[in-house]
Design a protein around this motif. Sequence first.
Motif, PDB file in Angstrom:
ATOM      1  N   GLY A  56      -0.375   2.136  -6.075  1.00  0.00           N
ATOM      2  CA  GLY A  56       0.659   3.037  -6.242  1.00  0.00           C
ATOM      3  C   GLY A  56       2.292   2.499  -6.744  1.00  0.00           C
ATOM      4  N   LEU A  57       2.175   1.371  -6.812  1.00  0.00           N
ATOM      5  CA  LEU A  57       3.463   0.659  -7.366  1.00  0.00           C
ATOM      6  C   LEU A  57       3.268   0.801  -8.937  1.00  0.00           C
ATOM      7  CD1 LEU A  57       4.478  -2.341  -5.277  1.00  0.00           C
ATOM      8  CD2 LEU A  57       5.561  -0.272  -5.224  1.00  0.00           C
ATOM      9  N   LEU A  58       2.133   0.382  -9.245  1.00  0.00           N
ATOM     10  CA  LEU A  58       1.831   0.375 -10.773  1.00  0.00           C
ATOM     11  C   LEU A  58       1.722   1.772 -11.362  1.00  0.00           C
ATOM     12  CD1 LEU A  58      -1.060  -2.294 -10.666  1.00  0.00           C
ATOM     13  CD2 LEU A  58       0.939  -2.620 -11.343  1.00  0.00           C
ATOM     14  N   VAL A  59       1.315   2.661 -10.655  1.00  0.00           N
ATOM     15  CA  VAL A  59       1.319   4.114 -11.333  1.00  0.00           C
ATOM     16  C   VAL A  59       2.474   4.826 -11.177  1.00  0.00           C
ATOM     17  CG1 VAL A  59      -1.296   4.306 -11.129  1.00  0.00           C
ATOM     18  CG2 VAL A  59       0.060   4.969  -9.219  1.00  0.00           C
ATOM     19  N   ASN A  60       3.620   4.147 -10.474  1.00  0.00           N
ATOM     20  CA  ASN A  60       4.811   4.862 -10.001  1.00  0.00           C
ATOM     21  C   ASN A  60       5.955   3.991 -10.461  1.00  0.00           C
ATOM     22  OD1 ASN A  60       4.250   7.762  -8.468  1.00  0.00           O
ATOM     23  ND2 ASN A  60       2.895   5.972  -7.396  1.00  0.00           N
ATOM     24  N   THR A  83       1.838   4.813  -0.944  1.00  0.00           N
ATOM     25  CA  THR A  83       2.462   3.764   0.275  1.00  0.00           C
ATOM     26  C   THR A  83       2.208   4.458   1.542  1.00  0.00           C
ATOM     27  OG1 THR A  83       4.317   3.469  -1.231  1.00  0.00           O
ATOM     28  CG2 THR A  83       4.797   3.130   1.106  1.00  0.00           C
ATOM     29  N   ILE A  84       2.263   5.713   1.691  1.00  0.00           N
ATOM     30  CA  ILE A  84       1.798   6.223   3.006  1.00  0.00           C
ATOM     31  C   ILE A  84       0.309   5.982   3.334  1.00  0.00           C
ATOM     32  CG2 ILE A  84       1.523   8.445   4.395  1.00  0.00           C
ATOM     33  CD1 ILE A  84       3.875   9.458   2.582  1.00  0.00           C
ATOM     34  N   LEU A  85      -0.543   6.221   2.492  1.00  0.00           N
ATOM     35  CA  LEU A  85      -1.865   5.932   2.639  1.00  0.00           C
ATOM     36  C   LEU A  85      -1.850   4.372   2.731  1.00  0.00           C
ATOM     37  CD1 LEU A  85      -3.529   8.027  -0.427  1.00  0.00           C
ATOM     38  CD2 LEU A  85      -3.702   8.451   1.886  1.00  0.00           C
ATOM     39  N   ALA A  86      -1.227   3.504   2.346  1.00  0.00           N
ATOM     40  CA  ALA A  86      -1.458   1.996   2.670  1.00  0.00           C
ATOM     41  C   ALA A  86      -1.215   1.992   3.845  1.00  0.00           C
ATOM     42  CB  ALA A  86      -0.724   1.207   1.696  1.00  0.00           C
ATOM     43  N   ILE A  87       0.240   2.463   4.491  1.00  0.00           N
ATOM     44  CA  ILE A  87       0.532   2.355   5.969  1.00  0.00           C
ATOM     45  C   ILE A  87      -0.555   2.979   7.214  1.00  0.00           C
ATOM     46  CG2 ILE A  87       2.182   3.227   7.570  1.00  0.00           C
ATOM     47  CD1 ILE A  87       4.112   3.160   4.963  1.00  0.00           C
TER      48      ILE A  87
END
Length: 220
Positions: A47-51, A60-64
């Motif tokens: 998510g960090l890489l694509v955003n 981030t929500i999915l990771a949580i």
Amino acid sequence: MDTSKKQQKKKKSIMPGAFGYIATKKKSYLCRVGIYAAIGIAIFVFGLLVNKFDHANIFTILAILMVLPAAKAMVAVIVFARFKTVSSDRYQAVFEATTANLSDYHSLKEVMASTSVIDSKVTLLTDVVFTSVDKVMNLDFALLTEHGFYGLVGKSNQDVSYMTNYLKDTLKEHHNSCEVKLTEKEDKFLSYARAIGANGVDDDAYNEKVVKTIETLIVK
């Protein structure tokens, strides 16, 4: 092919009360914690890489959300961590005591490898971990026969009276009232085991529901 694959999966999955149950479940749940954590971290990094390293994104929500199954698996690890799988030598000693006065029964290898049933009316469970609202409890061994439920308490400093009453009440709730005897002394438990064949096995007196009720109590 499909049938054989299903049979292989059944062999790989360990049944509650089977030899090595605690050790197997510990490894299984630890692996799950690691897998869920790895997936969560991977999703977060992706998510960090694509955003452009903006953490305010759906990934981030999915990771949580991966914390939920990881936490559930971790709770199971904590439950099993207090207890140990019985040794093969102790298992063999209980098996030999139980079969001392039986004429027809499964071999030790068969019982350890695939089933907890010694004969059609005697079931040997081991690594029994069960819970109530108040406690997590452990029996190293449990013998279920037409004469009753006989258990060897595992971890020391457990409330044997509470455990006995809990098992009696649970069986009674399921309309399976039977004698429940628990002991912390291994030699006394072995004497219970030796008495099984000596007392005889009465097919009419045996209630298979007792076995099923106890199996439902075991932590999966």
